[in-house]
Design a protein around this motif. Structure first.
Motif, PDB file in Angstrom:
ATOM      1  N   PRO A  95      43.260 -64.117  86.619  1.00 34.54           N
ATOM      2  CA  PRO A  95      44.128 -63.087  87.184  1.00 34.54           C
ATOM      3  C   PRO A  95      45.594 -63.408  86.881  1.00 34.54           C
ATOM      4  O   PRO A  95      45.978 -64.582  86.893  1.00 34.54           O
ATOM      5  N   PRO A  96      46.401 -62.376  86.569  1.00 34.08           N
ATOM      6  CA  PRO A  96      47.787 -62.634  86.208  1.00 34.08           C
ATOM      7  C   PRO A  96      48.563 -63.233  87.366  1.00 34.08           C
ATOM      8  O   PRO A  96      48.361 -62.851  88.518  1.00 34.08           O
ATOM      9  N   ARG A  97      49.406 -64.190  87.052  1.00 32.81           N
ATOM     10  CA  ARG A  97      50.290 -64.732  88.098  1.00 32.81           C
ATOM     11  C   ARG A  97      51.520 -65.333  87.450  1.00 32.81           C
ATOM     12  O   ARG A  97      51.503 -65.679  86.267  1.00 32.81           O
ATOM     13  N   VAL A  98      52.569 -65.464  88.219  1.00 27.44           N
ATOM     14  CA  VAL A  98      53.797 -66.094  87.738  1.00 27.44           C
ATOM     15  C   VAL A  98      53.569 -67.595  87.797  1.00 27.44           C
ATOM     16  O   VAL A  98      53.775 -68.233  88.819  1.00 27.44           O
ATOM     17  N   SER A  99      53.098 -68.126  86.686  1.00 28.64           N
ATOM     18  CA  SER A  99      52.681 -69.525  86.640  1.00 28.64           C
ATOM     19  C   SER A  99      53.700 -70.347  85.857  1.00 28.64           C
ATOM     20  O   SER A  99      54.688 -69.827  85.340  1.00 28.64           O
ATOM     21  N   TRP A 100      53.410 -71.643  85.754  1.00 30.43           N
ATOM     22  CA  TRP A 100      54.213 -72.559  84.937  1.00 30.43           C
ATOM     23  C   TRP A 100      54.354 -72.000  83.523  1.00 30.43           C
ATOM     24  O   TRP A 100      55.456 -71.942  82.970  1.00 30.43           O
ATOM     25  N   GLY A 101      53.221 -71.577  82.934  1.00 33.56           N
ATOM     26  CA  GLY A 101      53.240 -71.082  81.561  1.00 33.56           C
ATOM     27  C   GLY A 101      54.012 -69.780  81.405  1.00 33.56           C
ATOM     28  O   GLY A 101      54.577 -69.506  80.345  1.00 33.56           O
ATOM     29  N   PHE A 102      54.046 -68.989  82.465  1.00 36.06           N
ATOM     30  CA  PHE A 102      54.759 -67.713  82.432  1.00 36.06           C
ATOM     31  C   PHE A 102      56.272 -67.950  82.357  1.00 36.06           C
ATOM     32  O   PHE A 102      56.950 -67.443  81.467  1.00 36.06           O
ATOM     33  N   VAL A 103      56.787 -68.777  83.258  1.00 35.51           N
ATOM     34  CA  VAL A 103      58.236 -69.036  83.237  1.00 35.51           C
ATOM     35  C   VAL A 103      58.621 -69.885  82.024  1.00 35.51           C
ATOM     36  O   VAL A 103      59.743 -69.802  81.525  1.00 35.51           O
ATOM     37  N   PHE A 104      57.669 -70.682  81.529  1.00 31.94           N
ATOM     38  CA  PHE A 104      57.920 -71.498  80.333  1.00 31.94           C
ATOM     39  C   PHE A 104      58.340 -70.606  79.168  1.00 31.94           C
ATOM     40  O   PHE A 104      59.326 -70.888  78.478  1.00 31.94           O
ATOM     41  N   VAL A 105      57.603 -69.501  78.941  1.00 31.08           N
ATOM     42  CA  VAL A 105      57.913 -68.628  77.799  1.00 31.08           C
ATOM     43  C   VAL A 105      59.217 -67.860  78.037  1.00 31.08           C
ATOM     44  O   VAL A 105      60.029 -67.703  77.121  1.00 31.08           O
ATOM     45  N   LEU A 106      59.435 -67.404  79.272  1.00 29.05           N
ATOM     46  CA  LEU A 106      60.716 -66.742  79.567  1.00 29.05           C
ATOM     47  C   LEU A 106      61.881 -67.691  79.264  1.00 29.05           C
ATOM     48  O   LEU A 106      62.904 -67.285  78.699  1.00 29.05           O
TER      49      LEU A 106
ATOM     50  N   VAL B  18      50.787 -79.500  95.102  1.00 33.47           N
ATOM     51  CA  VAL B  18      52.052 -79.223  94.427  1.00 33.47           C
ATOM     52  C   VAL B  18      52.706 -77.982  94.999  1.00 33.47           C
ATOM     53  O   VAL B  18      52.071 -76.937  95.144  1.00 33.47           O
ATOM     54  N   ASP B  19      53.975 -78.115  95.331  1.00 34.62           N
ATOM     55  CA  ASP B  19      54.751 -76.965  95.772  1.00 34.62           C
ATOM     56  C   ASP B  19      55.067 -76.088  94.570  1.00 34.62           C
ATOM     57  O   ASP B  19      55.392 -76.583  93.501  1.00 34.62           O
ATOM     58  N   ALA B  20      54.923 -74.780  94.729  1.00 35.16           N
ATOM     59  CA  ALA B  20      55.045 -73.877  93.586  1.00 35.16           C
ATOM     60  C   ALA B  20      56.438 -73.896  92.960  1.00 35.16           C
ATOM     61  O   ALA B  20      56.574 -73.840  91.747  1.00 35.16           O
ATOM     62  N   VAL B  21      57.459 -73.974  93.780  1.00 31.30           N
ATOM     63  CA  VAL B  21      58.817 -73.832  93.240  1.00 31.30           C
ATOM     64  C   VAL B  21      59.230 -74.996  92.332  1.00 31.30           C
ATOM     65  O   VAL B  21      59.706 -74.761  91.227  1.00 31.30           O
ATOM     66  N   PRO B  22      59.024 -76.244  92.752  1.00 25.89           N
ATOM     67  CA  PRO B  22      59.349 -77.339  91.816  1.00 25.89           C
ATOM     68  C   PRO B  22      58.557 -77.244  90.516  1.00 25.89           C
ATOM     69  O   PRO B  22      59.071 -77.568  89.440  1.00 25.89           O
TER      70      PRO B  22
END
Lengths: 200, 196
Positions: A95-106, B18-22
């Motif tokens: 499911p789509p989510r604002v993940s590590w990989g999402f902000v990584f590409v931005l 893990v906290d999401a923001v960090p």
């Protein structure tokens, strides 16, 4: 643990193909007439290698890019056709989510802008000069071919499970056989189509 | 396969705590660095990427092979001491071959790949936007096909999560060192025999 020979044979056989097209690429547009990298490719490569240690260690994640676009597709789908989106196998699994990989590409976009602006390389152009030399100045043609290319690339990346980053760097450095196969095949497919487009 | 799970998660990095923001901040920091490096490496440039596919400009190969050698050395050392987990995507020969070839064809048409198209956008190569729109559309197309592909293509030659040395029954460290030596040889040959 099946058929290890299949894997090895496939890898070595595929690796020979680029040499046979090397001759074909001698005519047509010459990529070396256009600007190259600002920094040494070895320095940049080593930097990316070290960066991958850090992403594994601090974020428990390998570097990758292509799943970002699937997440955007999932967000848009959820807005436009939520029931359809939920019914698709891919979005049920991921499911789509604002993940590590999402902000990584931005953040890649911003990092690149910083590098280009500080290095005097900000292009501000709609057509790459090498494309224009080959196909002329019509933006609509570039838009159509570029959109089609992006579409094919996303289908290929999702089927293979990754892209030039996720398989080509992060997977190969983990000695993942599927990543080596994908990386070799993506260059073979790319070489074949690029030679057709730019040298014939 | 024990390959994937035999390292214990580093302290404080278990996903449940893990906290999401960090975590997102780390993603931003690493993404900024990756984008900066890729732009400086010239791999956001259309002519550098297509030049690689035409076997005229070997910048992409030099960047990738160096990243693989350096990355492999560090990640396997960290993994050996239990400091990192490996993250292997499943090896599925049918999907890897067909997906790789389709991807390559699209890569040649667009002239950027999913990471470098973001670099291209950042450096003001606005044609990247057409490719990004195509990538989003193509991701949806794949999602529409995903039920079918799970039942068919993704079952062809499915080896699961596996390491190449384990598949070939070779010791991991020796294999990694041998592969690194081979890749360094290719890098030296590229440096000697290519113009860029």
């Amino acid at each position: 643990m099946r058929k290890p020979a299949t894997c090895l044979g496939l890898l070595s056989g595929l690796a020979l193909f680029p040499m046979s097209v090397a001759v074909a690429a001698e005519s047509g547009v010459n990529a070396l007439h256009y600007p190259g990298p600002a920094w040494s490719p070895y320095g940049v490569g080593a930097g990316i290698g070290v960066l991958s240690w850090l992403t594994f260690y601090f974020s428990d994640k390998p570097i990758g890019a292509s799943s970002f676009y699937a997440q955007v597709a999932g967000f848009l789908g959820t807005l436009i056709a939520p029931r359809r989106t939920k019914s698709l196998a891919y979005f049920r699994d991921k499911p789509p989510r604002v993940s590590w990989g999402f902000v990584f590409v931005l953040a890649i976009v911003v990092g690149s802008a910083l590098a280009a602006l500080t290095g005097g390389e900000f292009a501000n152009e709609w057509l790459p000069p090498m494309w224009e030399a080959r196909f002329g100045g019509r933006i609509a043609l570039r838009a159509t071919i570029g959109f089609g290319g992006g579409l094919l690339m996303a289908v290929g990346a999702r089927l293979a499970g990754g892209c030039t980053s996720g398989h080509g760097i992060s997977g190969t450095l983990q000695l993942n056989p599927g990543s080596w196969i994908t990386a070799i095949c993506l260059f073979l497919g790319g070489i074949a189509v690029a030679v057709l487009l730019f040298t014939l | 396969m024990d390959a994937v799970k035999n390292a214990s998660p580093p302290a404080g990095h278990s996903t449940s705590t893990v906290d999401a923001v960090p975590r997102l901040m780390a993603g931003v920091l690493f993404g900024l660095t990756f984008g900066f490096l890729l732009q400086k490496g010239g791999v956001g440039k259309f002519n550098v990427l297509v030049g690689q596919l035409l076997l005229q400009d070997f910048t992409v190969a030099k960047v990738m092979l160096t990243a693989i050698v350096v990355g492999m050395a560090g990640v396997f050392t960290l993994h050996h001491f239990g400091k990192v987990n490996l993250h292997l995507k499943p090896t599925r020969i049918g999907a890897n071959v067909i997906g790789g070839l389709l991807f390559g064809a699209g890569f040649a048409l667009l002239g950027y790949c999913p990471g470098t198209v973001a670099v291209a956008l950042g450096q003001g190569s606005w044609d990247a936007l057409f490719g990004m729109a195509g990538l989003v559309a193509g991701s949806w197309v794949f999602a529409e096909l995903s039920g079918w592909s799970k039942r068919t293509v993704e079952k062809w030659g499915d080896f699961g999560e596996v390491l190449l040395p384990d598949l070939l029954r070779l010791p991991r460290t020796a294999f990694a060192i041998g592969l690194a030596a081979a890749l360094i040889t290719i890098i030296l040959l590229l440096e000697r025999f290519t113009l860029r």
